[in-house]
Design a protein around this motif. Structure first.
Motif, short mmCIF file in Angstrom:
data_model
loop_
_atom_site.label_atom_id
_atom_site.label_comp_id
_atom_site.label_asym_id
_atom_site.label_seq_id
_atom_site.Cartn_x
_atom_site.Cartn_y
_atom_site.Cartn_z
N ASN A 147 0.82 -1.21 0.00
CA ASN A 147 0.00 0.00 0.00
C ASN A 147 0.86 1.26 0.00
OD1 ASN A 147 -2.33 -1.44 0.03
ND2 ASN A 147 -2.64 -1.28 2.25
N THR D 146 -7.83 5.39 12.75
CA THR D 146 -6.69 4.59 12.24
C THR D 146 -5.40 5.35 12.45
OG1 THR D 146 -6.73 5.53 10.02
CG2 THR D 146 -8.19 3.67 10.42
N TRP E 73 -9.72 3.67 -7.65
CA TRP E 73 -9.69 2.96 -6.38
C TRP E 73 -11.06 2.51 -5.88
CZ3 TRP E 73 -5.98 7.04 -3.78
CH2 TRP E 73 -4.72 6.93 -4.38
N THR E 146 -8.19 1.35 0.88
CA THR E 146 -7.21 1.16 1.96
C THR E 146 -7.05 2.46 2.74
OG1 THR E 146 -5.30 1.86 0.67
CG2 THR E 146 -5.94 -0.44 0.48
N ASN E 147 -6.50 2.33 3.95
CA ASN E 147 -6.25 3.51 4.78
C ASN E 147 -5.34 4.49 4.06
OD1 ASN E 147 -7.75 2.55 6.86
ND2 ASN E 147 -6.01 1.70 8.00
N GLU E 148 -4.34 3.97 3.36
CA GLU E 148 -3.38 4.85 2.68
C GLU E 148 -4.07 5.61 1.56
OE1 GLU E 148 -2.70 1.70 3.42
OE2 GLU E 148 -1.06 1.91 4.87
N GLN E 149 -4.93 4.91 0.81
CA GLN E 149 -5.66 5.59 -0.26
C GLN E 149 -6.56 6.67 0.32
OE1 GLN E 149 -7.46 2.16 -2.10
NE2 GLN E 149 -5.80 1.93 -3.57
#
Lengths: 264, 264, 264, 264, 264
Positions: A147, D146, E73, E146-149
């Motif tokens: 990621n 998070t 995404w 995702t958290n990063e996205q």
């Protein structure tokens, strides 16, 4: 004597005993305003030109970087994705070229860079820049990377779009037209009136001197105008060509680099 | 008397009763344009010079930083990787040196920095900068560190490539040549015409004064030209040498630092 | 009469009926070049000075920030690590002080800030800045915090190193010496020639007026030179002292802040 | 005739046949130096003023942003934490206000913004800015979000501290005092000597004209001085008030926004 | 003769044998101050204008980018969320338009962009910009990415708010009013006094010449004032319209792009 003098100087309507410096007063007191407008125009034009150049440079850096990351991070079985990434990374600066110079022949340039189906797809789009970045995003999304790596590569794509947007701003937003027009008008009138002021001193040399002054001042203005639209004078094709050579060498050195790390 | 005066002053074709200030009018009204062009050139040259210097400085900061991170984060069993990282971090600024000063002898400098196989590999590349950054990326990729640490270190490699790209932009894109040429031409003609204007006042002192003015104005222009290509005058080798000393001390202090943390 | 005049004015070699304005022509046409050089120098010196000041300010911000993060994120059982982090965060700006003012007495300042073993370790290093940042990196690495928190804190350490590097660039890279020298020379010759031009008008008042002009122009140049090396005039010790007070209060308020959050 | 002239002009010690332009020579050759110093001061003062304004603006953006994030990310059961976050986000710009204008009455402003126990806690601190940011950090740390969200919100707190530090740099570091003093002195002497130069021409109008010139030049200097300390003239309280209204509306719209997303 | 001369020139109260250059002295020594004020105003106005333009450009880049990310995404089953994201991304620059030009008719523009319930919700808000960004945050929060996205997309929303804040600063904070007023006053008095100085030389041509000088200098000032409030002259609606076309094409090409990646 006065009558003779007047006839000789061509401006018999001014006081006969005034000297050239007196006629020059409005010139020396307005020359600062001309200087102001020319300085302003020159500086802003140059800043636009250098900004545009740096935008192109940063776009190329982003593309070099995403290929560097792809080479290191994409797993070997996704070689096809890496090849596609590299193709699109080379194409993106060319999109800038087509965007800013509308008359450019897209076909002949892209034929050697893209697969036939990709070329067809690009050609049917009105704004191919967004198509190219969408493709790169999809490639990064499809690759088996962490990621965090995905976000790092996305940042480079974002960089590409951002530099493209900044270039587009420069392309579409000229300097405030009021300044440009006011400078031209002012300079013209000033130059037309100049011979009147220097006639008494230089007589037959007046046209030569006025011409020289006009040549130099109009030259500065002309350079300012030329440079104000930087994309018409920047060597975008050479920059894109250099990026292509850079990326192709990066791809070639791919395997060898691995060999450098593992043994020692 | 008029005839004698004309003969004496050498410019018999001007009106005899005009004074020196009158001849000076075109000079004082164009001096602002010269000032404008010289100021413009000086400022932009200096900005290029300082930008280039800062690029080098930031490149060194990025390299110091990646070594700092490697020392803290690489596990002890990957000492070899850390050594390789440090070697390449020292080499990268030297690559800038070879890139901008083509005549530099790469071999003698790199022999003391790299292992023989690394040196061979670097030498067979046309654009070794990309090879070096690819190596660093592979090292970071091979190290057993967290994903987040990997991205932090990748950011430093990206910084290195980005500063390199910015330097390359400065190296390959001179100031718009029209400005440079226009300034030189204008200044030359202005200086050649100056003696005419001051002859009546200073007579035999004219060459001395004209010479002094020319010396100073041409001096400013010369410095501008010299500084416009900053890489020829920046002490890149000293900066790279200092970085080497910094990184080598960081490596030496490696173990001791650990001792500082654990006991207290 | 002419002979008498010449004798009286001291410059018998000029045309007797010319007036002071004529002598002034080379002065008024070169004054713009002096202005150009003085403006250039003044602006660049000031920019260096303010850049250096901002570097120091940003370094302090980074240190305040890493302590803020440490206070919130380090678990209570790692109080010792937090204390160490705070010690090093206070010491880092002092390192800048020792780096730029070589004669400073490191011992007396650091004795009150560091533990004895830490002080010994710092003193035996040639480039203690890197030792300090290495220590901070090791502390952050040793703390039980999330990977993301670790990277946020590492970013602050990176900020510290980066500001240090930028300050070092300003410290080691003076303005291009050619500019400095050319400005001084030009100004000197100009000031020496000034009395010649104004002698005819002001006679005995000439030294007074020339002196006043020289005093002011040399004053501007002097300030430019003084400010060009900003670290000798910036109050680095006061800034470092203020940072110390800030961080110490942040540590004291540590527990109380927790009380603010939990009850409501 | 000469004697009569001298008596009439009041400056009998100068050569009788010189004209006003000659007296003006030192004025026209030093006016560029005055211009230089006034331009320098004006520009740098303005830049400080705008920098300070932008710091405030960016601080408000950071606060708006952290509230936006808190509203979206904090789980509904942590409503109390969100309320506290919002309170502190509104208070932070007020802290800037109290920091730069020492005489401000903190109590009356904060009473309507904070809970009584929070107000007591803030009041007993010497540097409440750090207390406020520590509180915000603790809130973000306590929230169930998070790790990545936590770091994004921490970045905003860091932004707040960083803008605060930049403002503090502007507040505590005046322009180099040597420039300020030199400009004032030079301008004063120049203005005092001006009447001498224009007396011969304007006679009784001299005081009027000298006064007008002095009024305008001193006016420019005065504005420069006023603007050099930007925090005394920036409407910090209005800016903080606007931020309060913004954040309060963001909190009110909180629930409604959820409704916009779920149904369609 | 003197009496006749005086009567003829209209300014009988000045010394009869002075010439026009002498009257011009206060003009040439204050013209630099006018230049200074006009340059200052022009530069700062232009900088504000270009800053505002770049803010808009960067806002559009952020919106293009968040849509690009959403397309790649968001999972296919969350098509509705993507549609909503795209709607709000198009609306945000229009919010800037309504914010800066209060008289704009929001209804007619937004009717074609938003769903009816969304339109109602936006209309009942006082500061709809925050509502729009809150909606976008909620959409990103609701998407299965995702958290990063999520953080990458949040960064773009933050970018939107930040550019909005910067534009608001430009909108609400005019140039220090003291400068503006001082420039206008000074320029006016200077222009009114100009005819006095040039009357003796140009006689009946004086009004023509004074008029021309006034026209040009007031023209510069007028442009400065016009450009100082950039939002009234920037084509915000065209820029927002272009963004709309860009985003709509990105949405259309959505499916096709997927086809480009999978087969090869």
């Amino acid at each position: 004597a006065n009558l003779k003098d007047e006839a000789r100087h061509g401006f018999p309507y001014f006081r006969e005993n005034s000297n050239a410096v007196e006629y020059g007063l409005p010139f020396s007191t307005t020359s600062f305003a001309i200087a102001l407008l020319l300085v302003f125009r020159t500086n802003e034009s140059y800043r636009r030109w250098w900004d545009a150049r740096r935008n192109l440079g940063r776009l190329c850096t982003a593309m070099r970087n995403i290929v560097r990351q792809g080479i290191a991070w994409f797993p070997p079985e996704q070689e096809a994705l890496l090849q596609a990434l590299q193709r699109w990374a080379i194409v993106l600066p060319h999109m800038m070229l087509f965007h800013v110079c509308e008359g450019h022949d897209m076909d002949s340039v892209l034929k050697s860079l893209l697969l036939p189906n990709e070329l067809d797809w690009v050609k049917e789009q009105e704004r191919p820049t967004f198509g190219v970045t969408a493709c790169m995003t999809a490639i990064v999304q499809a690759a088996c990377i962490t990621n965090e790596q995905q976000q790092s590569m996305d940042l480079e794509i974002r960089g590409g779009l951002s530099e493209f947007g900044a270039s587009d701003d420069i392309l579409r937003q000229p300097l405030p037209v009021a300044y440009t027009r006011h400078t031209s008008r002012f300079l013209m009138i000033w130059l037309i009136c100049l011979p009147v002021a220097i006639w008494q001193v230089y007589e037959w040399a007046t046209p030569v001197i006025s011409g020289a002054v006009a040549f130099f001042l109009l030259g500065i203005e002309h350079i300012g105008i030329m440079i104000e639209e930087p994309f018409s004078i920047l060597p975008i094709d050479k920059i894109a060509g250099r990026l292509r050579a850079d990326i192709e060498e990066m791809m070639e050195n791919n395997q060898k680099c691995e060999g450098q790390i593992s043994p020692p």
